[in-house]
Design a protein around this motif. Structure first.
Motif, PDB file in Angstrom:
ATOM      1  N   ASP A 239      -1.584   3.091  -3.384  1.00 17.23           N
ATOM      2  CA  ASP A 239      -2.782   2.762  -2.606  1.00 17.23           C
ATOM      3  C   ASP A 239      -3.729   1.806  -3.338  1.00 17.23           C
ATOM      4  OD1 ASP A 239      -3.883   4.467  -4.478  1.00 17.23           O
ATOM      5  OD2 ASP A 239      -4.208   6.116  -3.085  1.00 17.23           O
TER       6      ASP A 239
ATOM      7  N   ARG B  61      -1.765  -4.307  -3.211  1.00 11.17           N
ATOM      8  CA  ARG B  61      -1.776  -5.133  -2.012  1.00 11.17           C
ATOM      9  C   ARG B  61      -1.133  -6.476  -2.335  1.00 11.17           C
ATOM     10  NH1 ARG B  61      -8.260  -6.531  -1.452  1.00 11.17           N
ATOM     11  NH2 ARG B  61      -8.464  -7.776  -3.341  1.00 11.17           N
TER      12      ARG B  61
ATOM     13  N   GLU C 284       0.819  -1.205   0.000  1.00  6.77           N
ATOM     14  CA  GLU C 284       0.000   0.000   0.000  1.00  6.77           C
ATOM     15  C   GLU C 284       0.856   1.259   0.000  1.00  6.77           C
ATOM     16  OE1 GLU C 284      -2.737  -0.175   3.236  1.00  6.77           O
ATOM     17  OE2 GLU C 284      -3.779  -1.952   2.480  1.00  6.77           O
TER      18      GLU C 284
ATOM     19  N   THR D 253      -9.619   2.595  -2.274  1.00 11.16           N
ATOM     20  CA  THR D 253      -8.495   3.229  -1.588  1.00 11.16           C
ATOM     21  C   THR D 253      -8.574   2.926  -0.095  1.00 11.16           C
ATOM     22  OG1 THR D 253      -8.464   5.004  -3.204  1.00 11.16           O
ATOM     23  CG2 THR D 253      -7.320   5.406  -1.112  1.00 11.16           C
TER      24      THR D 253
END
Length: 215
Positions: free
Chosen positions: A85, A88, A81, A202
């Motif tokens: 953003d 993952r 992140e 986000t």
């Protein structure tokens, strides 16, 4: 005339095929460094550096970050992140995606140095960001998915429903031909792989000022 007609059809087919290929390439996501394009998706490998590196210096969207090559599962996900953003820990939902990543590791990455890496799987469904629904501990989930994994490739010595050890977090190991899944303690420091997805929501910023809702 018949031969001209056949030639016209042949030329039209070639042009149409070329346009289709160009259209498909155009619509593949643009993977900005340090992400690489594998099968039309964007991935970041923390170990994709020479073995002497302990940190991976990343320049992304005008930011310069020093990302450790190995981290615990939670820190690895936060590291993804931090890079972006919309990134993952990777999810591998199909055997085809597993094969594509394995091929990349075999021919284009330093798989011999870090053959084991964290992915986004974990035991038990997350009822909220800080806790696990203990009624679901016999299944494995990707991130915040509501349903268990639909594709798994756990090694036979550690099937997910019979032997967990002390681990809650899922890693993947490159065997030279495929990726197999295993379970490890979440604080174990491993390499990790991130996946960038423009459709991801986000994540909340823990440092953002909180609005006072009191009357």
């Amino acid at each position: 005339m018949p031969s001209m007609g056949k030639s016209f059809v042949c030329i039209s087919f070639i042009l149409l095929l070329g346009a289709t290929i160009h259209f498909q390439d155009y619509w593949h996501p643009h993977c900005s460094k340090p992400f690489v394009n594998i099968g039309g998706r964007c991935y970041f490998f923390s170990s994709n550096k020479v073995p002497t590196y302990e940190y991976y210096k990343v320049t992304f969207k005008t930011r310069v970050l020093s990302v450790p090559v190995v981290m615990g599962w939670l820190h690895a996900n936060l590291g993804c992140e931090a890079i972006d953003d919309k990134s993952r820990l990777v999810t591998v939902r199909t055997v085809e995606e597993m094969k594509q990543i394995a091929y990349y590791l075999k021919y284009k990455a330093h798989a011999a140095t870090h053959a084991v890496f964290w992915c986004g799987g974990h035991r038990g469904r997350l009822s909220n960001p800080d806790d696990v629904d203990h009624k679901t501990l016999y299944d494995f989930y990707w991130h915040n998915d509501a349903l268990p994994m639909n594709y798994t490739n756990f090694v036979k010595k550690e099937p997910p429903k019979t032997r967990f050890g002390d681990g809650y977090c899922v890693y993947m190991e490159f065997t030279g031909t495929e990726l197999v899944m295993g379970v490890e303690k979440c604080d174990k420091k491993l390499a990790f792989v991130c996946e960038w997805d423009p459709n991801l929501p986000t994540p909340p910023n823990p440092f953002a000022p909180q609005r006072d809702t009191t009357l």
